[in-house]
Design an enzyme around this catalytic site. Structure first.
Site, PDB file in Angstrom:
ATOM      1  N   ASP A  78       0.866  -1.170   0.000  1.00  0.00           N
ATOM      2  CA  ASP A  78       0.000   0.000   0.000  1.00  0.00           C
ATOM      3  C   ASP A  78       0.909   1.228   0.000  1.00  0.00           C
ATOM      4  O   ASP A  78       1.886   1.260   0.754  1.00  0.00           O
ATOM      5  CB  ASP A  78      -0.915   0.010   1.242  1.00  0.00           C
ATOM      6  CG  ASP A  78      -2.064   0.994   1.123  1.00  0.00           C
ATOM      7  OD1 ASP A  78      -1.778   2.210   0.983  1.00  0.00           O
ATOM      8  OD2 ASP A  78      -3.226   0.578   1.175  1.00  0.00           O
ATOM      9  N   PRO A 111      -8.183   1.523  -5.136  1.00  0.00           N
ATOM     10  CA  PRO A 111      -8.853   2.371  -6.115  1.00  0.00           C
ATOM     11  C   PRO A 111      -7.980   2.536  -7.349  1.00  0.00           C
ATOM     12  O   PRO A 111      -6.783   2.241  -7.320  1.00  0.00           O
ATOM     13  CB  PRO A 111      -9.019   3.703  -5.370  1.00  0.00           C
ATOM     14  CG  PRO A 111      -7.862   3.721  -4.421  1.00  0.00           C
ATOM     15  CD  PRO A 111      -7.666   2.286  -3.990  1.00  0.00           C
ATOM     16  N   THR A 137     -11.541  -7.557  -7.571  1.00  0.00           N
ATOM     17  CA  THR A 137     -12.891  -7.059  -7.271  1.00  0.00           C
ATOM     18  C   THR A 137     -12.865  -5.539  -7.118  1.00  0.00           C
ATOM     19  O   THR A 137     -13.777  -4.967  -6.533  1.00  0.00           O
ATOM     20  CB  THR A 137     -13.433  -7.694  -5.971  1.00  0.00           C
ATOM     21  OG1 THR A 137     -12.477  -7.490  -4.909  1.00  0.00           O
ATOM     22  CG2 THR A 137     -13.684  -9.184  -6.137  1.00  0.00           C
ATOM     23  N   ARG A 139     -11.103  -2.480  -9.586  1.00  0.00           N
ATOM     24  CA  ARG A 139     -11.344  -1.712 -10.805  1.00  0.00           C
ATOM     25  C   ARG A 139     -10.727  -2.448 -11.984  1.00  0.00           C
ATOM     26  O   ARG A 139      -9.604  -2.944 -11.909  1.00  0.00           O
ATOM     27  CB  ARG A 139     -10.731  -0.306 -10.689  1.00  0.00           C
ATOM     28  CG  ARG A 139     -11.432   0.586  -9.689  1.00  0.00           C
ATOM     29  CD  ARG A 139     -12.837   0.964 -10.165  1.00  0.00           C
ATOM     30  NE  ARG A 139     -13.543   1.826  -9.218  1.00  0.00           N
ATOM     31  CZ  ARG A 139     -14.373   1.396  -8.285  1.00  0.00           C
ATOM     32  NH1 ARG A 139     -14.595   0.089  -8.174  1.00  0.00           N
ATOM     33  NH2 ARG A 139     -14.983   2.238  -7.473  1.00  0.00           N
ATOM     34  N   ASP A 163     -14.340  -9.708 -11.134  1.00  0.00           N
ATOM     35  CA  ASP A 163     -15.670  -9.119 -10.977  1.00  0.00           C
ATOM     36  C   ASP A 163     -15.756  -7.787 -11.699  1.00  0.00           C
ATOM     37  O   ASP A 163     -16.801  -7.152 -11.710  1.00  0.00           O
ATOM     38  CB  ASP A 163     -15.989  -8.923  -9.481  1.00  0.00           C
ATOM     39  CG  ASP A 163     -17.425  -8.488  -9.256  1.00  0.00           C
ATOM     40  OD1 ASP A 163     -18.331  -9.140  -9.813  1.00  0.00           O
ATOM     41  OD2 ASP A 163     -17.650  -7.483  -8.540  1.00  0.00           O
ATOM     42  N   GLU A 168     -15.965  -2.671 -19.240  1.00  0.00           N
ATOM     43  CA  GLU A 168     -17.211  -3.315 -18.813  1.00  0.00           C
ATOM     44  C   GLU A 168     -18.465  -2.494 -19.088  1.00  0.00           C
ATOM     45  O   GLU A 168     -19.584  -3.027 -19.053  1.00  0.00           O
ATOM     46  CB  GLU A 168     -17.154  -3.621 -17.316  1.00  0.00           C
ATOM     47  CG  GLU A 168     -17.154  -2.402 -16.426  1.00  0.00           C
ATOM     48  CD  GLU A 168     -16.988  -2.741 -14.946  1.00  0.00           C
ATOM     49  OE1 GLU A 168     -17.765  -2.229 -14.145  1.00  0.00           O
ATOM     50  OE2 GLU A 168     -16.079  -3.528 -14.614  1.00  0.00           O
ATOM     51  N   HIS A 200     -19.652  -7.335 -11.918  1.00  0.00           N
ATOM     52  CA  HIS A 200     -19.483  -6.268 -10.926  1.00  0.00           C
ATOM     53  C   HIS A 200     -20.530  -6.379  -9.813  1.00  0.00           C
ATOM     54  O   HIS A 200     -21.226  -5.415  -9.475  1.00  0.00           O
ATOM     55  CB  HIS A 200     -19.580  -4.899 -11.602  1.00  0.00           C
ATOM     56  CG  HIS A 200     -18.780  -3.837 -10.900  1.00  0.00           C
ATOM     57  ND1 HIS A 200     -17.999  -2.928 -11.579  1.00  0.00           N
ATOM     58  CD2 HIS A 200     -18.643  -3.547  -9.589  1.00  0.00           C
ATOM     59  CE1 HIS A 200     -17.427  -2.099 -10.707  1.00  0.00           C
ATOM     60  NE2 HIS A 200     -17.804  -2.469  -9.499  1.00  0.00           N
TER      61      HIS A 200
END
Length: 257
Positions: A78, A111, A137, A139, A163, A168, A200
């Site tokens: 992170d 994100p 899951t 972006r 997902d 999309e 999604h």
């Protein structure tokens, strides 16, 4: 950003991982056709494996919490590490490239920013172990889809649970069962037996829907009453802590509150 239900997305990411690993989707279809063979359905124990988690916000930390019961080694990256969270949840922050080199499984929980656009690409896939399991899951544009297809074809990526998809918009949330999929990359991904593409839906639980509705109505009420909006978004940094659109040293009008 408002928190609707980190458990919804984290649990769905785990569901994708378990389904891919134990070939539940293939077994379900096979048995419905009267085929009770278990050939080709072998998975692996999660216990003792190393999982890399990219992003340790609310959803990432919730996902890590779910993993604790499996006896896995959890590595994380992170850009804003929190050592206290690492101690509480017993995971280790490591450099970005090291996550790819050491993980058996990688799950994305971050994100989309200009810095991490297409973070999964030919170069980073080449760093990964053969047979890596990739879960997204977050972006769609975190993953370069052509590179993903190439990684699946070569076997470097052993399975992928998606997902989200970078293009999309024209497909997800719509019933297109009477039309051909014209996106060649999406169509190719859907042909792999070791890939699950869902529309999604990770957020889609009753609890999350109630939280979304409650947060929305509260925001309307606060706006009408002239109160500060708790969930306002900075147009420059799109809800992130950095504000690249502002002059150096200038405070973010949202995050400086």
């Amino acid at each position: 950003m408002p928190q609707y239900s980190p458990y919804a997305v984290a649990e769905y990411a785990l569901a994708l991982l378990m389904t891919l690993n134990r070939k539940v989707h293939r077994a379900y279809n096979r048995v419905r056709e009267g085929n009770f063979s278990i050939s080709g359905l072998m998975g692996f124990d999660l216990r003792g494996k190393t999982i890399g988690v990219i992003g340790t916000g609310k959803i990432g930390r919730t996902f890590i919490g779910l993993l604790r019961g499996f006896g896995m080694r959890v590595l994380a990256y992170d850009p804003y590490p929190n050592p206290e969270h690492a101690r509480e949840l017993n995971f280790e922050y490591i450099p970005f490239e090291t996550v790819f080199r050491e993980s058996d499984i990688i799950s994305l929980h971050c994100p989309l920013t200009p810095e991490n656009h297409h973070m999964i690409n030919d170069e980073t896939i080449a760093m990964m172990k053969n047979g890596i399991v990739l879960i997204n899951t977050s972006r769609g544009r975190l993953i370069h889809s052509v590179a993903l297809v190439n990684g699946l074809k070569s076997g470097r990526i052993g399975a992928a649970g998606l997902d989200v998809y970078e293009e999309e918009t024209d497909y997800f949330f719509e019933d297109r069962s009477d039309r051909a999929v014209l996106d060649d990359i999406l169509a190719r991904l859907m042909t792999f037996p070791n890939v699950i593409v869902s529309s999604h839906q990770a957020f889609f639980t009753a609890e999350a829907e109630r939280n979304i509705a409650g947060t929305t109505m509260k925001s309307f009420g606060d706006f009408a009453a002239g109160r500060t909006l708790e969930n306002s978004i900075c147009l420059h940094c799109d809800g992130q802590k950095q504000c690249p659109g502002r002059k150096p040293g200038a405070p973010c009008p949202v995050h400086s509150r």
